[in-house]
Design an enzyme around this catalytic site. Structure first.
Site, PDB file in Angstrom:
ATOM      1  CG  HIS A   1      49.697  24.391  55.985  1.00  0.00           C
ATOM      2  ND1 HIS A   1      49.334  25.603  55.369  1.00  0.00           N
ATOM      3  CD2 HIS A   1      50.941  24.564  56.866  1.00  0.00           C
ATOM      4  CE1 HIS A   1      50.438  26.514  55.496  1.00  0.00           C
ATOM      5  NE2 HIS A   1      51.237  25.932  56.341  1.00  0.00           N
TER       6      HIS A   1
ATOM      7  CB  ALA B   1      51.838  20.574  56.049  1.00  0.00           C
TER       8      ALA B   1
END
Length: 430
Positions: free
Chosen positions: A329, A346
């Site tokens: 991500h 992420a």
């Protein structure tokens, strides 16, 4: 085209039209290649550098016959067959070029071989009148044709094959007594003497480009054929009309491509790869079993290892991912090497550029990079190391070590409640 870019250098599938044509010509292994150009010589000369083509200049644009005549000096001493092609007709196949040459050398030895086609709308194309057996009785430009001749559906593409011993002798014999006052190349076919012949090609193959709209049409035709080819070769395109390929895209078998994926030049995809929706790939190599996207961007130099994962809103540039590595991500990974099985959390960024130079980040096998980390290159993260979320890493992290770069958390009980009361009182006072 209303453009500062030379017409023949506008791209189809990421490659200039002229280079599409020269790449097809190269498959015939020609002894010489001559590109005749009027204005914009410098652009064309730079584009063809390294192709083996030489430039001939047409100072005054006096017609197609006059243009071909400018190649005379570049072809001095050449004994063989000459193909006359057009830089704005980019998609002629090598097989068609070969068929023209083969027909030129058949037993009846036609003076020239003309490539004809039958478009859905003949419009203002020049017409070819034959004897029904492929021998040409007459060729006439649309503006010089009568009503009967304009009713003929066989049109002249302008492409031609002629023996070198004939071409320039014939060009010397044509005049410019026509509506445009130009020297027409097709007029060599109608000179007294030997018969010429025509062979036919599909309309898409000889489609010319004279406007942005026609460029878009040629692009659309090329993409449609490439999509069909990909599916025939074992690729699944969920929504074929939304996928766009480059001229050199290579796809393995059992590749799945979801909607709205764009392949720029230089992409190679191995077997069993999944490319999810809205991804953009350019200059990247993807190994077997990897998964890309959705909404991923692979930039030049990205090398994605077997079964690796590049997830949503991840950008990879000039970086190598080892087998099974994951960047799931919202991350930027540039100028980096990611070891096998590493997991990048992420919001991770490799800070690879200081405004002057690029620097390298190395992340070892099995390492874990916590979310929202910044890795300030040059830096190395050892095998199996863990970088805690929110860290800004500026020094090497040893293998299997924990790197925690984070200020101590401080708390002030009741502060938020007091702050709100203070702000509401101030607002009421106003």
């Amino acid at each position: 085209m209303k453009s500062a870019t030379h017409k023949v250098l506008h791209p189809v599938a990421g490659r200039p039209m002229l280079l599409h044509l020269l790449a097809s010509v190269a498959e015939l292994k020609p002894q010489r290649q001559v590109v005749v150009v009027g204005s914009g010589r410098e652009q064309v000369e730079a584009a063809v550098a390294g192709t083996g083509a030489v430039i001939a200049v047409q100072e005054k644009q006096l017609g197609t016959g006059h243009a071909v005549a400018q190649a005379h000096d570049a072809l001095a001493g050449f004994a063989g067959d000459i193909l006359i092609l057009y830089g704005d007709v980019p998609l002629v196949r090598p097989e068609t070029m070969r068929a023209m040459i083969d027909r030129l050398n058949m037993g009846d030895e036609p003076r020239a071989v003309v490539l004809g086609f039958r478009p859905q709308d003949a419009a203002a194309y020049g017409r070819i009148i034959t004897d029904g057996q492929g021998a040409i009785e007459k060729m006439v430009e649309y503006k010089d044709a009568d009503a009967t001749e304009r009713a003929v559906t066989l049109c002249n593409s302008g492409l031609m094959a002629v023996r070198s011993t004939d071409l320039f002798v014939l060009l010397d014999q044509i005049g410019n007594h026509n509506a445009a006052g130009e020297y027409y190349l097709p007029d060599i076919v109608m000179l007294p003497g030997a018969q010429s012949a025509v062979i036919e090609a599909e309309s898409w193959e000889v489609a010319g480009v004279n406007s942005r709209a026609e460029l878009a049409g040629v692009e659309a035709d090329w993409q449609d054929r490439r999509r069909m080819e990909a599916m025939r070769d074992g690729v699944t395109l969920v929504a074929p009309e939304t996928v766009f390929f480059a001229h050199d895209t290579v796809l393995g078998r059992d590749v799945l491509v979801e909607p709205n994926v764009v392949f720029g030049p230089g992409v190679t995809v191995a077997d069993n790869v999944t490319i999810r929706a809205f991804s953009h790939l350019e200059g990247a190599a993807i190994d077997a079993g990897a998964e890309i996207g959705p909404y991923a961007r692979l930039r030049p130099g990205a090398k994605i290892g077997p079964k690796a994962k590049v997830g949503n809103f991840v950008e990879v540039k000039k970086a190598e991912l080892g087998e099974g590595a994951k960047i799931n991500h919202l991350s930027y990974i540039g100028d980096a090497v990611i070891g096998a099985g590493a997991n990048i959390g992420a919001g991770t960024i490799t800070c690879n550029y200081d405004g002057f130079f690029k620097y390298r980040t190395e992340i070892g096998a099995g390492a874990f990079i916590g979310s929202n980390s910044a890795l300030v290159a040059p830096v190395k993260i050892g095998d199996g190391a863990i970088v805690a979320a929110g860290s800004v890493v500026t020094r090497e992290v040893e293998a299997d070590a924990l790197c925690l770069v984070r200020p101590a958390q401080d708390g002030k009980p009741g502060w938020a409640k007091r702050f709100r009361a203070r702000m509401q009182a101030r607002k009421a006072a106003k």
